[in-house]
Design a protein around this motif. Structure first.
Motif, PDB file in Angstrom:
ATOM      1  N   CYS A 120       9.439   8.269  44.128  1.00 52.65           N
ATOM      2  CA  CYS A 120       8.838   7.303  43.204  1.00 52.65           C
ATOM      3  C   CYS A 120       7.503   7.820  42.668  1.00 52.65           C
ATOM      4  O   CYS A 120       6.622   8.182  43.439  1.00 52.65           O
ATOM      5  N   CYS A 133       7.885   0.439  46.801  1.00 48.40           N
ATOM      6  CA  CYS A 133       7.345  -0.612  45.928  1.00 48.40           C
ATOM      7  C   CYS A 133       8.450  -1.386  45.196  1.00 48.40           C
ATOM      8  O   CYS A 133       8.155  -2.339  44.478  1.00 48.40           O
ATOM      9  N   CYS A 135      13.103   2.174  44.506  1.00 46.45           N
ATOM     10  CA  CYS A 135      12.083   2.711  45.419  1.00 46.45           C
ATOM     11  C   CYS A 135      12.043   1.903  46.708  1.00 46.45           C
ATOM     12  O   CYS A 135      11.988   0.676  46.666  1.00 46.45           O
TER      13      CYS A 135
HETATM   14 ZN    ZN Z   1       7.528   3.083  44.565  1.00 42.52          ZN
END
Ligand code: ZN
Ligand code: AP5
Length: 213
Positions: free
Chosen positions: A147, A130, A127
């Motif tokens: 994500c 994050c 991702c």
């Molecule tokens: Zn993420």
């Protein structure tokens, strides 16, 4: 610290183990990739090695880890993922920690055979928001390419191309596998079967941590 071939699941497990132990996860791969993304001098120096599947020179990584260990959140412990990667790095880490009056408690070796790590690396997606690690087949998000946790887009790492994966595996066998004997001789090594559902591997890691204090 965690050791194991590329794709063994070190980054995946490091998230859970670090939060279980309430310590920061220190991943040299993550720090290097962040530097590449930001275009820092360190990132520019490291990129060529990373894209080729080679290791960044020891002294560069050692200096980076020394700085990271000096940050306040590492005072009460830390989990190392992807460092040390060579015997000279391990020797330098031993010295660094001895100077700080501490040492490694335990080394978990994630054991996975080569065919499986190739499957894992070929389908890995990360991702952009994050940093969560996904897999198109083994751990897919609900919507492909997005994500579940933060809604950001997923990307494939530049070093997850077949020819680079093959080189990373060769480099692991040559430069990093000797650490198994190095930490075995120190009585700190625990081998962990890292095949099976992610949560089963995590539980095995927790059990190992509990029985070794
Ligand atoms: Zn993420
Ligand atoms: P680094 O980022 O450390 O890469 P690596 O060691 O090659 O490890 P990976 O991140 O590829 O794999 P992983 O074991 O973390 O697996 P993951 O959890 O993602 O290093 C990259 C580069 O940076 C190096 O090549 C080098 O150039 C440089 N570098 C970094 N540190 C250095 C150092 N100390 N010295 C010199 N150079 C350095 O999982 C993989 C996939 O499998 C994911 O898709 C995941 O969802 C899936 N998966 C995980 N667990 C399971 C499971 N149980 N079952 C099924 N699938 C699973």
């Amino acid at each position: 610290m965690l050791v194991g071939p590329p794709g063994a699941g070190k980054g995946t497990q490091a998230e859970f183990i670090a939060s279980h132990l309430s310590v920061p996860k220190i991943s040299t791969g993550d720090i290097l990739r962040a530097n590449v993304a930001e275009g820092t001098e360190l990132g520019r120096e490291a990129k060529g090695y990373m894209d080729a599947g080679e290791l960044v020179p020891d002294q560069v990584v050692i200096n980076m880890v020394r700085d990271r260990l000096a940050e306040p959140d590492a005072e009460d412990g830390f989990l190392l993922d992807g460092f040390p990667r060579t015997v000279p790095q391990a020797q330098e880490l031993d010295k660094m920690l001895a100077d700080l009056g501490t040492g490694l408690d335990l080394v978990l070796e994630l054991v996975v055979e080569e065919e499986e790590v190739i499957r894992r690396l070929s389908g890995r997606r990360t991702c952009r928001g994050c940093g969560k690690i996904w897999h198109v087949e083994f751990d897919p998000p609900a919507v492909a390419g997005v994500c579940d946790r933060c809604g950001a887009e997923l990307f494939q790492r530049d070093d997850d191309k077949p020819e680079t994966i093959a080189e990373r595996l060769r480099v692991y066998a040559r430069d990093t596998q000797p650490l198994v004997a190095y930490y075995g001789a120190q009585g700190k090594l625990v081998g962990l079967d890292a095949v099976g559902p992610v949560e089963d591997v995590t539980q095995r890691a927790y059990d190992a941590l509990a029985s070794y204090g």
